[in-house]
Structure formats: structure tokens, C-alpha cells
Design a protein around this motif. Sequence first.
Motif, PDB file in Angstrom:
ATOM      1  N   HIS A  58       0.816  -1.208   0.000  1.00 44.08           N
ATOM      2  CA  HIS A  58       0.000   0.000   0.000  1.00 44.08           C
ATOM      3  C   HIS A  58       0.852   1.262   0.000  1.00 44.08           C
ATOM      4  CE1 HIS A  58      -3.077  -2.966   1.334  1.00 44.08           C
ATOM      5  NE2 HIS A  58      -3.858  -2.199   0.607  1.00 44.08           N
ATOM      6  N   ARG A  61       0.523   4.232  -2.810  1.00 38.64           N
ATOM      7  CA  ARG A  61       0.335   5.643  -2.467  1.00 38.64           C
ATOM      8  C   ARG A  61       1.440   6.509  -3.072  1.00 38.64           C
ATOM      9  NH1 ARG A  61      -1.704   5.386   3.885  1.00 38.64           N
ATOM     10  NH2 ARG A  61      -3.316   3.805   3.548  1.00 38.64           N
ATOM     11  N   THR A 101       0.421   7.021  -6.622  1.00 38.04           N
ATOM     12  CA  THR A 101      -0.663   7.996  -6.732  1.00 38.04           C
ATOM     13  C   THR A 101      -0.124   9.416  -6.656  1.00 38.04           C
ATOM     14  OG1 THR A 101      -2.277   6.471  -5.756  1.00 38.04           O
ATOM     15  CG2 THR A 101      -2.805   8.824  -5.677  1.00 38.04           C
ATOM     16  N   ASP A 102       0.766   9.668  -5.706  1.00 37.91           N
ATOM     17  CA  ASP A 102       1.322  11.002  -5.550  1.00 37.91           C
ATOM     18  C   ASP A 102       2.230  11.369  -6.712  1.00 37.91           C
ATOM     19  OD1 ASP A 102       1.047  13.027  -3.316  1.00 37.91           O
ATOM     20  OD2 ASP A 102       3.206  13.136  -3.669  1.00 37.91           O
ATOM     21  N   VAL A 122       2.284   9.706   3.418  1.00 35.75           N
ATOM     22  CA  VAL A 122       1.935   8.299   3.237  1.00 35.75           C
ATOM     23  C   VAL A 122       1.950   7.540   4.566  1.00 35.75           C
ATOM     24  CG1 VAL A 122       2.787   6.124   2.259  1.00 35.75           C
ATOM     25  CG2 VAL A 122       2.625   8.154   0.813  1.00 35.75           C
TER      26      VAL A 122
END
Length: 224
Positions: free
Chosen positions: A40, A44, A47-48, A89
Motif C-alpha cells: 500500500h 500511495r 498515486t502522488d 503516506v
Amino acid sequence: MSMTMFWDILPQLTSAYERGLLVPFLGSGMSIGTCPDWKHMVERLETDAAIDGDPVGNSPEDLIRRANLAVRTLRNRKPDQLARTLRKVLGKTGSMPPAQTVALATRYWPLALTTNYDDCYATAFAATHANVREPIEIMGRSPSDCHRILTSLTSPSGPLLWALQGYLESPCHNRRGHLHRLSDEVVVGHEEYSKVTHREAHFRRAFAEVFRQRSLMFVGSGLA
């Protein structure tokens, strides 16, 4: 590890601890519950980083490849972008350390090693051993920090946490600044860590000496 195997090695662990030779080596599993797991965290970061295309594969090798790409993308934006993203995060500021870390910190460890960036262990240790004269200190990979680690192997020292891949004062504390230098040491993934290990000979020698003189107890790490 089966319970039978655990009880077989427990006397060895106890003996090493009582002689001051047992050193816990914290992996990402020690922070789960407060911080995301490796998979995960990579998601993340992606995504960033706004990486184009759907990420493919969740094997350990795939996750390493995906992490390397996300890290390169973030580093190319701003020098401190990776550290800023990782702080976000890691979790909500003011979080409490997870139960497994609190349990580990109930024992007094003169030295602990970690590949995690979070401050869960340092927070739990400080809370449990508030009466210790010297507070826990966080060491990084600089020549002076590595020298301090080596000195602690043979001379009395306050408790030390050796953050091998960088350190961020998140998510448990809302403090910033005095350990900013360790945020510059953050590395993510096998590729970056390998480069650092080969580039920083003083760090490589210090780790080899700890490995030679101490018994490492890996906690929160999978065989993969």
C-alpha cells in the motif's frame, strides 16, 4: 516459525539478550496498524507521483520495480518531494505506535536497527523508558553516526536507533526540524539501498561490524 521452533531457540535469545548481544532489526511489519504495509505504501507513492498507466504485478520483484519508478519520478520534481510524500503516506500525525512495537519497546534495547522511516519505535521506547537518564537517539548513515554506532559496541552508551534507510518524525509526533538531516538519507527500494551501500564505504564497514559482534533478531520482516 512454529511454536516448537520458538521455544527451542528462546534460551539462545534470552542468553544473547542478557549478555547485551541481541539486537532487534525492525521491518515494515512492526509498523502495520499505524503505517501502511509495503504494497500500500508503493501504491500511495504511485498515486502522488501521478505515474501514467496502470501498475502491473504485486510480486516482491514487481513492487520493487514499481517503487523504484515512483521514487525516481518524485525525486525529479523537488529535492525534498520524496520525504514530503512519505510523511503523508506514513499516516495521520499524532498516531499511536502499534501494539507489536509497544510490546518490543517494553524491553530495554541498547541498540536497535530499522529499515522503517517512521518514529513508531522511538515514540514507544521513549514512553516506556521515560525514567532512563539518556533519551533514545536516532542515528543515520553519516560518518559521525556510524562512528557512534561502532563506539556503542564496546563502550557504555545511551539507547540508539540506527535508521538504515532514513528517518522521518512521522506519524506519531508533530515535531519537525532537528532530525531533518535524516530525511535527506531516505531511500526506498532495493535499487536505491544497493547504491547507497556501495557508495558509502563507512556505512558498509559499520554494518559489517555490527553483524559480526551482535546477533540480529529480525522482527516484522518476511523472507521475501
